[in-house]
Design a protein around this motif. Structure first.
Motif, mmCIF file in Angstrom:
data_model
loop_
_atom_site.group_PDB
_atom_site.id
_atom_site.type_symbol
_atom_site.label_atom_id
_atom_site.label_comp_id
_atom_site.label_asym_id
_atom_site.label_seq_id
_atom_site.Cartn_x
_atom_site.Cartn_y
_atom_site.Cartn_z
ATOM 1 N N THR A 181 0.826 -1.210 0.000
ATOM 2 C CA THR A 181 0.000 0.000 0.000
ATOM 3 C C THR A 181 0.856 1.254 0.000
ATOM 4 N N VAL A 182 1.894 1.290 0.833
ATOM 5 C CA VAL A 182 2.767 2.469 0.883
ATOM 6 C C VAL A 182 3.401 2.708 -0.482
ATOM 7 N N THR A 183 3.898 1.645 -1.106
ATOM 8 C CA THR A 183 4.558 1.770 -2.405
ATOM 9 C C THR A 183 3.574 2.140 -3.508
ATOM 10 N N THR A 184 2.468 1.387 -3.592
ATOM 11 C CA THR A 184 1.491 1.608 -4.664
ATOM 12 C C THR A 184 0.849 2.986 -4.570
ATOM 13 N N CYS A 185 0.434 3.381 -3.365
ATOM 14 C CA CYS A 185 -0.210 4.696 -3.202
ATOM 15 C C CYS A 185 0.786 5.830 -3.435
ATOM 16 N N THR A 186 2.039 5.627 -3.030
ATOM 17 C CA THR A 186 3.066 6.638 -3.294
ATOM 18 C C THR A 186 3.273 6.811 -4.797
ATOM 19 N N LEU A 187 3.378 5.701 -5.525
ATOM 20 C CA LEU A 187 3.572 5.776 -6.974
ATOM 21 C C LEU A 187 2.340 6.361 -7.664
ATOM 22 N N ALA A 188 1.152 6.032 -7.174
ATOM 23 C CA ALA A 188 -0.082 6.579 -7.763
ATOM 24 C C ALA A 188 -0.124 8.093 -7.617
ATOM 25 N N GLY A 189 0.190 8.583 -6.418
ATOM 26 C CA GLY A 189 0.186 10.028 -6.186
ATOM 27 C C GLY A 189 1.310 10.737 -6.915
ATOM 28 N N ALA A 190 2.491 10.105 -6.923
ATOM 29 C CA ALA A 190 3.657 10.728 -7.558
ATOM 30 C C ALA A 190 3.501 10.831 -9.070
ATOM 31 N N ASN A 191 2.950 9.786 -9.688
ATOM 32 C CA ASN A 191 2.872 9.744 -11.148
ATOM 33 C C ASN A 191 1.599 10.356 -11.730
ATOM 34 N N PHE A 192 0.493 10.313 -10.959
ATOM 35 C CA PHE A 192 -0.786 10.731 -11.530
ATOM 36 C C PHE A 192 -1.550 11.722 -10.642
ATOM 37 N N GLY A 193 -0.909 12.251 -9.612
ATOM 38 C CA GLY A 193 -1.580 13.208 -8.746
ATOM 39 C C GLY A 193 -2.812 12.612 -8.087
ATOM 40 N N TYR A 194 -3.953 13.316 -8.208
ATOM 41 C CA TYR A 194 -5.199 12.849 -7.595
ATOM 42 C C TYR A 194 -6.107 12.126 -8.582
ATOM 43 N N ALA A 195 -5.614 11.873 -9.797
ATOM 44 C CA ALA A 195 -6.469 11.337 -10.865
ATOM 45 C C ALA A 195 -6.997 9.939 -10.574
ATOM 46 N N TRP B 270 -3.104 2.090 -16.192
ATOM 47 C CA TRP B 270 -3.937 0.903 -15.960
ATOM 48 C C TRP B 270 -3.327 -0.050 -14.931
ATOM 49 N N LEU B 271 -2.029 -0.280 -15.014
ATOM 50 C CA LEU B 271 -1.394 -1.177 -14.041
ATOM 51 C C LEU B 271 -1.449 -0.588 -12.636
ATOM 52 N N THR B 272 -1.386 0.735 -12.531
ATOM 53 C CA THR B 272 -1.486 1.383 -11.222
ATOM 54 C C THR B 272 -2.879 1.190 -10.637
ATOM 55 N N VAL B 273 -3.908 1.316 -11.472
ATOM 56 C CA VAL B 273 -5.286 1.086 -11.012
ATOM 57 C C VAL B 273 -5.423 -0.350 -10.501
ATOM 58 N N MET B 274 -4.891 -1.318 -11.264
ATOM 59 C CA MET B 274 -4.958 -2.722 -10.859
ATOM 60 C C MET B 274 -4.210 -2.949 -9.550
ATOM 61 N N ALA B 275 -3.069 -2.289 -9.399
ATOM 62 C CA ALA B 275 -2.279 -2.430 -8.172
ATOM 63 C C ALA B 275 -3.019 -1.845 -6.969
ATOM 64 N N LEU B 276 -3.728 -0.735 -7.163
ATOM 65 C CA LEU B 276 -4.514 -0.144 -6.068
ATOM 66 C C LEU B 276 -5.606 -1.097 -5.603
ATOM 67 N N VAL B 277 -6.243 -1.777 -6.559
ATOM 68 C CA VAL B 277 -7.259 -2.772 -6.196
ATOM 69 C C VAL B 277 -6.606 -3.952 -5.472
ATOM 70 N N GLY B 278 -5.495 -4.442 -6.026
ATOM 71 C CA GLY B 278 -4.836 -5.615 -5.464
ATOM 72 C C GLY B 278 -4.245 -5.397 -4.089
ATOM 73 N N THR B 279 -3.822 -4.160 -3.794
ATOM 74 C CA THR B 279 -3.223 -3.902 -2.491
ATOM 75 C C THR B 279 -4.276 -3.662 -1.411
ATOM 76 N N THR B 280 -5.533 -3.400 -1.827
ATOM 77 C CA THR B 280 -6.605 -3.119 -0.869
ATOM 78 C C THR B 280 -7.507 -4.330 -0.659
ATOM 79 N N VAL B 281 -7.942 -4.948 -1.760
ATOM 80 C CA VAL B 281 -8.816 -6.126 -1.666
ATOM 81 C C VAL B 281 -7.931 -7.358 -1.857
ATOM 82 N N VAL B 282 -7.349 -7.837 -0.785
ATOM 83 C CA VAL B 282 -6.385 -8.938 -0.844
ATOM 84 C C VAL B 282 -7.137 -10.271 -0.769
ATOM 85 N N PRO B 283 -7.052 -11.127 -1.810
ATOM 86 C CA PRO B 283 -7.858 -12.358 -1.827
ATOM 87 C C PRO B 283 -7.717 -13.237 -0.590
#
Length: 402
Positions: free
Chosen positions: A23-37, A187-200
């Motif tokens: 979560t720390v890594t994925t959310c950091t990369l999401a914010g760093a690369n795409f802002g609030y989008a 797209w991979l960032t969106v998938m990673a955000l889902v995968g890091t939050t809803v862990v099977p």
């Protein structure tokens, strides 16, 4: 009858599992690369997590069994049983092995930030610690101490979130857009955000933990409140990480490769201590999950196959040893830790629809749950989550392979 006092329960384990290195890594990369989008993707993930984990908790409270045991009872026809068990077991092993690799890599990333001058085979040391703890069965006490460190790191993110004064308008626009936008390359960032939050594997872990804590249908309101509060707080922390990363990195073309790079977003609060704080948090989150992920896999697989879930049983230990070994192999494979953590979240997101479909199936069995089976709204929302997860997984694979 006296009103019961609410106390947090097993859902805190679910929240702690996704507030980890991923979560720390994925959310950091999401914010760093795409802002609030991509904040809308996080909101979707948190809502989906609450929905599916409520089903898992309801299953555990009403049946007093874990999801693995219930699946074992529901599929008795030999060919169907082999197919279902093969798919679930494969998904658990692939997902947990990838997730375990990310956990070990995250803990090693944290140790490198704490002790930058020390060069040791950190992944091997982390696995050795996890092995000893799992063999001795003393993970509960260690887990509490490490979760306290993760909580401190989370508190640092929440405090920094308010200190840095995020762009509230941009954040709310990203949270509830008229039409969800996926920027180019996201797209991979969106998938990673889902995968890091809803862990099977959390679907299995939650049902088993709930079945041991609560004793019947009168405890269902407690379980639901526990799920809503714990996962909601986890989502708030994830939002804080995206926002602080957007404020610190977005638009600056910064390459994030280490804990020291990620710690820049905490400097407004912690100054020169930011890197150490990030390192301690990543280490604590990583090693805690390095212990709980193999354990959850063992409960899931042994429950399905009808093996003993006693922690000292040889088959139970064999399952978690395999997961631990696969995680170690991935963490020392030569890939950068950030890349391993990133891959683990994407793998989880791709495997999620399969696990969610099996959960949805058992939640509609009247003979199992009676009046507590899924309502029409539960099913419609569950199918929507599965459909979106399939779409995201398909898009992610297309862009990853093209």
């Amino acid at each position: 009858m006296a009103k019961r006092q609410f106390s947090l329960g097993p859902a805190t384990l679910v929240a702690a599992a996704f507030i980890g290195p991923g979560t720390v890594t994925t959310c950091t990369l999401a914010g760093a690369n795409f802002g609030y989008a991509l904040v809308w993707a996080l909101v979707f993930s948190v809502v989906a997590c609450i929905l599916l984990q409520e089903m898992s908790a309801r299953l555990g409270v009403i049946t007093r069994q874990g999801l693995g045991e219930v699946l074992s009872q529901q599929f008795q026809q030999p060919l169907v049983r082999i197919l279902v068990f093969g798919l679930v077991t494969l998904a658990i092993f692939i997902g947990n092995a990838a997730y375990e690799g990310g956990n070990i890599a995250g803990a090693a990333l944290g140790l490198n930030a704490i002790l930058p001058e020390v060069s040791l085979p950190w992944p091997w040391i982390i696995v050795a610690v996890a092995f000893v703890v799992l063999v001795q069965g003393s993970y509960r006490r260690l887990e509490r101490a490490l979760m306290a460190l993760v909580l401190l790191m989370s508190l640092a993110f929440l405090t920094t979130f308010f200190i840095t004064r995020p762009d509230w308008l941009a954040m709310f626009s990203g949270m509830v857009p008229h039409v969800p936008q996926v920027p180019e390359g996201a797209w991979l960032t969106v998938m990673a955000l889902v995968g890091t939050t809803v862990v099977p594997y959390n679907l299995f872990l939650h049902a088993s933990a709930v079945s041991k804590k609560w004793s019947g249908e009168h405890d269902l309101p407690q379980a639901r409140k526990d799920t809503l509060i714990s996962i909601g707080l986890g989502g708030l922390i994830s939002l804080a990480i995206i926002s602080t990363a957007a404020a610190a990195f977005f638009g600056q073309q910064i390459s994030i490769q280490s804990a020291a790079d990620m710690s820049v977003q905490l400097e407004p609060l912690l100054g020169s201590w930011a890197s150490i704080s990030m390192g301690v948090g990543l280490f604590a989150a990583g090693i805690t999950s390095s212990i709980t992920a193999p354990l959850a896999a063992a409960y899931a697989v042994c429950g399905m196959l009808g093996w003993s879930t006693d922690g000292s049983h040889i088959k139970f230990r064999l399952v978690w040893m395999i997961i631990l070994g696969c995680g170690l192999a991935l963490s020392v494979s030569g890939y950068k830790p950030i890349t391993i953590i990133w891959f683990a979240q994407i793998a989880n997101g791709i495997l999620l629809p399969m696990m969610a479909m099996f959960l949805l199936y058992v939640m509609n069995q009247s003979q199992l749950l009676g009046r507590f089976k899924n309502t029409l709204w539960h099913n419609l929302l569950g199918l929507l989550v599965i459909a979106v997860a399939v779409l995201l997984g398909g898009k992610s694979l297309y862009f990853a392979l093209s």
